[in-house]
Motif scaffolding. Structure first.
Motif, PDB file in Angstrom:
ATOM      1  N   UNK A  58      33.281  40.864  31.894  1.00 39.49           N
ATOM      2  CA  UNK A  58      33.152  40.693  33.334  1.00 39.49           C
ATOM      3  C   UNK A  58      34.579  40.599  33.864  1.00 39.49           C
ATOM      4  N   UNK A  59      34.938  41.519  34.748  1.00 36.33           N
ATOM      5  CA  UNK A  59      36.296  41.603  35.257  1.00 36.33           C
ATOM      6  C   UNK A  59      36.362  40.973  36.642  1.00 36.33           C
ATOM      7  N   UNK A  60      37.426  40.222  36.902  1.00 39.81           N
ATOM      8  CA  UNK A  60      37.573  39.614  38.226  1.00 39.81           C
ATOM      9  C   UNK A  60      39.030  39.640  38.668  1.00 39.81           C
ATOM     10  N   UNK A  61      39.218  39.466  39.968  1.00 42.31           N
ATOM     11  CA  UNK A  61      40.550  39.411  40.583  1.00 42.31           C
ATOM     12  C   UNK A  61      41.379  40.668  40.351  1.00 42.31           C
ATOM     13  N   UNK A  62      40.754  41.827  40.430  1.00 45.00           N
ATOM     14  CA  UNK A  62      41.504  43.073  40.287  1.00 45.00           C
ATOM     15  C   UNK A  62      42.303  43.349  41.560  1.00 45.00           C
ATOM     16  N   UNK A  63      43.551  43.779  41.395  1.00 41.67           N
ATOM     17  CA  UNK A  63      44.360  44.164  42.544  1.00 41.67           C
ATOM     18  C   UNK A  63      43.765  45.424  43.164  1.00 41.67           C
ATOM     19  N   UNK A  64      44.205  45.742  44.358  1.00 39.36           N
ATOM     20  CA  UNK A  64      43.717  46.944  45.040  1.00 39.36           C
ATOM     21  C   UNK A  64      44.011  48.181  44.191  1.00 39.36           C
ATOM     22  N   UNK A  65      45.182  48.215  43.582  1.00 44.45           N
ATOM     23  CA  UNK A  65      45.569  49.360  42.750  1.00 44.45           C
ATOM     24  C   UNK A  65      44.661  49.492  41.530  1.00 44.45           C
ATOM     25  N   UNK A  66      44.356  48.378  40.879  1.00 46.66           N
ATOM     26  CA  UNK A  66      43.465  48.427  39.717  1.00 46.66           C
ATOM     27  C   UNK A  66      42.039  48.783  40.129  1.00 46.66           C
ATOM     28  N   UNK A  67      41.610  48.299  41.280  1.00 42.34           N
ATOM     29  CA  UNK A  67      40.294  48.681  41.778  1.00 42.34           C
ATOM     30  C   UNK A  67      40.211  50.192  41.961  1.00 42.34           C
ATOM     31  N   UNK A  68      41.282  50.785  42.468  1.00 44.34           N
ATOM     32  CA  UNK A  68      41.325  52.238  42.654  1.00 44.34           C
ATOM     33  C   UNK A  68      41.227  52.968  41.321  1.00 44.34           C
ATOM     34  N   UNK A  69      41.908  52.453  40.301  1.00 40.88           N
ATOM     35  CA  UNK A  69      41.842  53.071  38.970  1.00 40.88           C
ATOM     36  C   UNK A  69      40.403  53.059  38.465  1.00 40.88           C
ATOM     37  N   UNK A  70      39.741  51.936  38.606  1.00 42.73           N
ATOM     38  CA  UNK A  70      38.357  51.826  38.139  1.00 42.73           C
ATOM     39  C   UNK A  70      37.417  52.717  38.960  1.00 42.73           C
ATOM     40  N   UNK A  71      37.697  52.875  40.253  1.00 44.27           N
ATOM     41  CA  UNK A  71      36.857  53.743  41.089  1.00 44.27           C
ATOM     42  C   UNK A  71      37.081  55.215  40.767  1.00 44.27           C
ATOM     43  N   UNK A  72      38.342  55.618  40.634  1.00 40.00           N
ATOM     44  CA  UNK A  72      38.662  57.022  40.340  1.00 40.00           C
ATOM     45  C   UNK A  72      38.076  57.438  39.000  1.00 40.00           C
ATOM     46  N   UNK A  78      30.605  51.136  35.040  1.00 41.52           N
ATOM     47  CA  UNK A  78      30.415  50.711  33.647  1.00 41.52           C
ATOM     48  C   UNK A  78      30.569  49.198  33.501  1.00 41.52           C
ATOM     49  N   UNK A  79      31.511  48.628  34.237  1.00 41.40           N
ATOM     50  CA  UNK A  79      31.840  47.206  34.099  1.00 41.40           C
ATOM     51  C   UNK A  79      31.285  46.388  35.251  1.00 41.40           C
ATOM     52  N   UNK A  80      31.008  45.146  34.945  1.00 39.57           N
ATOM     53  CA  UNK A  80      30.671  44.153  35.966  1.00 39.57           C
ATOM     54  C   UNK A  80      31.997  43.684  36.544  1.00 39.57           C
ATOM     55  N   UNK A  81      32.227  43.943  37.836  1.00 40.06           N
ATOM     56  CA  UNK A  81      33.484  43.575  38.489  1.00 40.06           C
ATOM     57  C   UNK A  81      33.167  42.626  39.634  1.00 40.06           C
ATOM     58  N   UNK A  82      33.844  41.489  39.630  1.00 42.15           N
ATOM     59  CA  UNK A  82      33.654  40.471  40.659  1.00 42.15           C
ATOM     60  C   UNK A  82      34.974  40.254  41.398  1.00 42.15           C
ATOM     61  N   UNK A  83      34.909  39.960  42.695  1.00 45.79           N
ATOM     62  CA  UNK A  83      36.136  39.804  43.477  1.00 45.79           C
ATOM     63  C   UNK A  83      36.969  38.582  43.096  1.00 45.79           C
ATOM     64  N   UNK A  84      36.293  37.498  42.709  1.00 45.67           N
ATOM     65  CA  UNK A  84      37.005  36.261  42.379  1.00 45.67           C
ATOM     66  C   UNK A  84      36.486  35.682  41.075  1.00 45.67           C
ATOM     67  N   UNK A  85      37.298  34.850  40.478  1.00 50.34           N
ATOM     68  CA  UNK A  85      36.928  34.205  39.223  1.00 50.34           C
ATOM     69  C   UNK A  85      35.664  33.363  39.386  1.00 50.34           C
ATOM     70  N   UNK A  86      35.549  32.667  40.498  1.00 52.18           N
ATOM     71  CA  UNK A  86      34.396  31.790  40.720  1.00 52.18           C
ATOM     72  C   UNK A  86      33.086  32.580  40.704  1.00 52.18           C
ATOM     73  N   UNK A  87      33.095  33.782  41.270  1.00 53.43           N
ATOM     74  CA  UNK A  87      31.862  34.580  41.270  1.00 53.43           C
ATOM     75  C   UNK A  87      31.559  35.118  39.879  1.00 53.43           C
ATOM     76  N   UNK A  88      32.588  35.336  39.076  1.00 53.35           N
ATOM     77  CA  UNK A  88      32.383  35.759  37.700  1.00 53.35           C
ATOM     78  C   UNK A  88      31.832  34.627  36.850  1.00 53.35           C
TER      79      UNK A  88
END
Length: 93
Positions: A58-72, A78-88
């Motif tokens: 479960x991935x959390x706190x990705x920067x905008x740049x890393x979010x773009x990598x995962x989207x592209x 494939x991965x569970x991505x959460x905006x903050x650690x608390x939600x993860x």
């Protein structure tokens, strides 16, 4: 117990070997708040964790740049991505 290796990818590889023998599929919360970029070695290790069904990252706190990598690369599907650690962390409860 796993000793910390030189790189995070090597640490994950060591964890894979240990989890393979245990038969469990633990959840793994990865906080990317201090990560600016990913090496292909680390990204491949993450993919192996998920696709090999060895654990549930479960991935959390990705920067905008890393979010773009995962989207592209469509790895956001494939991965569970959460905006903050608390939600993860809530996924563990």
């Amino acid at each position: 117990m796993i000793q910390m290796s030189k790189t995070p990818a090597q640490y994950i590889s060591a964890a894979l070997a240990e989890w393979r023998t245990s038969g469990d599929r633990p959840r793994l919360l990865l906080d990317f708040s201090r990560i600016q970029f990913l090496t292909s070695e680390f990204l491949n290790a993450l993919i192996l964790l998920q696709t090999g069904r060895l654990c549930q990252p479960i991935l959390c706190n990705l920067s905008v740049e890393l979010q773009e990598v995962f989207q592209i690369t469509r790895l956001n599907r494939v991965f569970e991505i959460r905006p903050r650690k608390a939600t993860g962390v809530r996924l563990f409860l």
